[in-house]
Design a protein around this motif. Structure first.
Motif, PDB file in Angstrom:
ATOM      1  N   VAL A 187       0.858  -1.187   0.000  1.00 14.92           N
ATOM      2  CA  VAL A 187       0.000   0.000   0.000  1.00 14.92           C
ATOM      3  C   VAL A 187       0.892   1.235   0.000  1.00 14.92           C
ATOM      4  CG1 VAL A 187      -1.878  -1.206   1.169  1.00 14.92           C
ATOM      5  CG2 VAL A 187      -0.215   0.070   2.509  1.00 14.92           C
ATOM      6  N   GLY A 190     -14.828  -4.272  -1.003  1.00  8.65           N
ATOM      7  CA  GLY A 190     -13.511  -4.823  -1.305  1.00  8.65           C
ATOM      8  C   GLY A 190     -13.427  -6.237  -0.785  1.00  8.65           C
ATOM      9  N   PRO A 213      -6.578  -4.591  -0.072  1.00  8.22           N
ATOM     10  CA  PRO A 213      -6.638  -3.545  -1.110  1.00  8.22           C
ATOM     11  C   PRO A 213      -5.709  -3.832  -2.280  1.00  8.22           C
ATOM     12  CG  PRO A 213      -5.300  -2.798   0.737  1.00  8.22           C
ATOM     13  CD  PRO A 213      -5.686  -4.219   1.033  1.00  8.22           C
ATOM     14  N   TYR A 256      -6.381   3.423   7.301  1.00 14.17           N
ATOM     15  CA  TYR A 256      -6.098   3.369   5.866  1.00 14.17           C
ATOM     16  C   TYR A 256      -7.244   3.957   5.047  1.00 14.17           C
ATOM     17  CZ  TYR A 256      -5.232   1.297   1.254  1.00 14.17           C
ATOM     18  OH  TYR A 256      -5.030   1.105  -0.085  1.00 14.17           O
ATOM     19  N   PHE A 257      -8.435   3.865   5.597  1.00 13.08           N
ATOM     20  CA  PHE A 257      -9.625   4.318   4.881  1.00 13.08           C
ATOM     21  C   PHE A 257      -9.940   5.761   5.250  1.00 13.08           C
ATOM     22  CE2 PHE A 257      -9.787  -0.204   5.591  1.00 13.08           C
ATOM     23  CZ  PHE A 257     -10.028  -0.692   4.333  1.00 13.08           C
TER      24      PHE A 257
END
Lengths: 86, 86, 86, 86, 86
Positions: free
Chosen positions: A16, B22, B40, B60-61
């Motif tokens: 990521v 996802g 992801p 992360y979101f």
């Protein structure tokens, strides 16, 4: 924090994009487990290290939240520790 | 972080609406346990992955807090890792 | 929180600069494990202590996020505890 | 996240007032342990569920911090999962 | 959350000053472990309780971050639970 010993390095080319650049070390913990920690100190294989875990590990990085839940925060002075136990 | 290997996929049609869309992968961890991680990166079954856990996974979101406590953050380059151990 | 008993001290000269200055004690926990906790109270080896873990441990420090995930928050009054069990 | 199976319900009349109203289910986790999770989906005993833990579970609730560290975020489609393994 | 049963009380005269005043109870958890939880409800020895852990436990307190990572959030109605299993 927990104590551990560096046993190797991890490579991850596909990752990521919020991952900070730097070394990811494989560490055997004092409890016998194994985890991967981000290393900002340049530790070597065989070195005894101190590791912090969870969101405080991510707090070390500035800017966007780093997806890092384990951080090497110190190299343990093993000579001093042995002396204090004698 | 911990290392793991993807062993399958989870489907959940009825879920909370704050769940990001996802893939949810089932991962066997290096310690022998099993967890479900958001992916992801589009990893495949059998792939070795790096997983971060806890609130940093949700970080992360963007937007509203995602109820995600495990995130695949990288695919491990197994060839490089083997070479470094020789 | 968990109970533990101080079994030693850790020295780490080379460490991240966000680490607060102070003692790092090695503690054997009631479950039989071992962890390293920051000690703001000046506890001694052999002392029974109460430890908090995770981000609330870091919350004890002001300013920039301290990479501390285990904090001694109290010394346990062992005499009182024994009496209450009689 | 972890997988689990609902095995019962918990009643708690005397509780802290920041606890959201809703069902508290007892869940056996895939690792063999047992935990209590808040259920916003109306799951039944015997149902396979997906659980998120820690502060991200509390993040599901708006307003004052909910003292919830385990949340059912989805019901697992067991038929689909079996097919993908064949 | 986890279930537990109160088995005693902890006294700690020398403690950090951000510790909220109130009872600290020793609880045997359903998994067989043992932890110390802050009790805002006035529970008794032998009582079955529900415990939340981590930063959400500290979120119960207002003002400066409380170094509390385990909180009793409810007393379990054992009679009701037994009936639902019959």
């Amino acid at each position: 924090m927990i104590k551990g010993r560096v046993i190797g390095k991890i490579w991850s080319s596909r990752r990521v994009d919020t991952m900070p650049s730097g070394a990811l070390l494989e560490v055997e913990t004092s409890g016998g487990g194994c985890l991967i920690a981000f290393d900002p100190l340049g530790c070597n294989t065989g070195e005894a290290v101190l590791i912090t875990q969870g969101s405080v590990a991510a707090g070390y990085f500035s800017g966007k939240v780093a997806p890092v839940d384990a951080l090497i925060i110190g190299s343990i002075d093993e000579d001093l520790q042995k002396k204090s136990k004698n």
